[in-house]
Design an enzyme around this catalytic site. Structure first.
Site, PDB file in Angstrom:
ATOM      1  CB  CYS A 116      -0.929   0.015   1.210  1.00 39.73           C
ATOM      2  SG  CYS A 116      -2.009  -1.402   1.245  1.00 39.73           S
ATOM      3  CG  HIS A 256      -3.199   3.370   2.223  1.00 36.49           C
ATOM      4  ND1 HIS A 256      -3.814   3.015   1.041  1.00 36.49           N
ATOM      5  CD2 HIS A 256      -3.249   2.285   3.026  1.00 36.49           C
ATOM      6  CE1 HIS A 256      -4.211   1.747   1.134  1.00 36.49           C
ATOM      7  NE2 HIS A 256      -3.891   1.296   2.321  1.00 36.49           N
ATOM      8  CG  ASN A 286      -6.889  -0.735   1.522  1.00 33.17           C
ATOM      9  OD1 ASN A 286      -6.184  -0.394   0.572  1.00 33.17           O
ATOM     10  ND2 ASN A 286      -6.387  -1.224   2.641  1.00 33.17           N
TER      11      ASN A 286
END
Ligand SMILES: CC(C)(COP(=O)(O)OP(=O)(O)OC[C@H]1O[C@@H](n2cnc3c(N)ncnc32)[C@H](O)[C@@H]1OP(=O)(O)O)[C@@H](O)C(=O)NCCC(=O)NCCS
Length: 333
Positions: A116, A256, A286
């Site tokens: 990520c 993020h 996500n």
């Protein structure tokens, strides 16, 4: 006037798949509820890539938009760095597939693997090549098809993830703008709290997953949550300190997008109000390394960031990895 070799973002682009997976659809797949998902994560729906579409096609759309936004042609790109945890192939790499798709024949292409945090690792890598004058125009493309690596029988993970792609073109920018300070970090010793096996699996990988299906994401959610909540605030503060600015000087933090509660915890630590923490989590879930460039592109399209604004992008995830970068926005509206 002397030429600046400061690196900054000169173009952005993104794409999300059309298909939506809502909380009420997930209620029919696992024992969960819309109320639980919203309260514990902030997510209402995620986008899901069509099963007939390879990831590189979606990545190429975001890449093309970013190159157009920079006012360049694919042939102007000297380097392509791609990030993903869900590549179509291990080889050719996603970056090479994008190179072929967009016909960026003059580029070198390679992938960076930092889950990520991939976009920030790629940004820091690209910045070096610009500032040491090796390359002029660099495309970073972060694309994820997490729906292909999600176990839709595991309620602890399947409510979290979605698909999408974001891209940025880096070039030289005016002095006083661009990338001011970046920190990237890795804690390999803690990597087993978030895993996605590929060609090798150990006993723990098998035990942690349903029905021996190993090529899916597994996560110790509360461990990752604690790590993410702590590191996000800390690393944002560190990049600001490096440049000698305070949180009052920051127009937006662009994190993020993992869980709204992580963003709220970090906002509390930084003493910054939630309206300066950008989030699209509600509608995307996500999307790993794609989440930050997708957010930046949305903010640019909505006119939320103006030339001269300072923003901090911040990420954390598998590896474990983390990173933040303080940018002074260089683009005109
Ligand atoms: C995954 C996450 C949402 C779980 O939320 P949480 O509040 O920590 O929940 P817990 O894991 O403590 O589980 C609490 C209970 O809810 C249950 N639960 C988990 N997922 C659920 C779901 N989708 N629906 C309903 N109940 C659920 C658990 O089974 C547990 O029940 P139990 O107490 O009977 O065992 C949260 O830990 C998280 O977001 N972690 C970080 C994830 C992340 O950011 N990952 C990517 C980093 S890049």
């Amino acid at each position: 006037m002397t030429q600046s070799y400061k690196a900054g973002i000169i173009g952005v682009g993104s794409v999300l798949p059309e298909k939506r997976l809502t909380n009420s659809q997930l209620e029919c797949m696992v024992e969960t509820s819309d109320e639980w998902i919203i309260k514990r994560t902030g997510i209402k729906e995620r986008r899901i890539i069509d099963e007939t579409v390879p990831l590189y096609k979606m990545a190429a759309i975001a890449a093309t938009r970013a190159i157009e936004d920079a006012g360049l042609q694919p042939s102007d790109i000297d380097l392509i760095i791609a990030t993903t945890v869900t590549p179509d192939y291990i080889t050719p790499s996603l970056s090479c597939l994008v190179q072929k798709e967009i016909e960026a024949a003059n580029a070198v292409a390679f992938d960076v693997s930092a889950a990520c945090t991939g976009f920030i690792f790629a940004l820091q890598t690209a910045r070096q090549f610009i500032e040491n004058r090796t390359y002029k125009n660099i495309l970073i493309v972060s694309a994820e098809a997490l729906s292909r690596a999600t176990d839709y029988k595991d309620r602890k993970t399947c409510v979290l993830f979605g698909d999408g792609a974001g891209a940025a073109v880096l070039g030289t920018v005016e002095d006083g703008t661009g990338i001011e300070s970046t920190i990237i970090g890795s804690i390999g010793s803690k990597g087993d709290v978030l895993t996605l096996p590929f060609l090798y699996t150990n006993q723990a990988d098998i035990q942690n997953r349903n029905e021996g299906k190993t090529q899916v994401i597994w996560m110790d959610g509360s461990e990752v949550f604690t790590f993410a909540s702590r590191i996000m605030g800390k690393v944002c503060q560190n990049v600001a300190d490096n440049v000698g600015v305070t949180m009052d000087d920051i127009a937006y933090i662009v994190p993020h997008q993992a869980n709204m509660r992580i963003l709220q915890n970090a906002a509390k630590r930084l003493n910054i109000s939630m309206d300066r923490i950008y989030s699209n989590l509600e509608n995307t879930g996500n999307i790993s390394s794609a989440s930050i460039p997708v957010c930046i592109d949305e903010m640019h399209s909505k006119g939320l960031i103006k030339k001269g604004d300072k923003i901090i992008i911040v990420g954390f995830g598998g590896g474990l990895t983390y990173g933040a970068s303080l940018l002074t926005w260089s683009k005109d509206d």
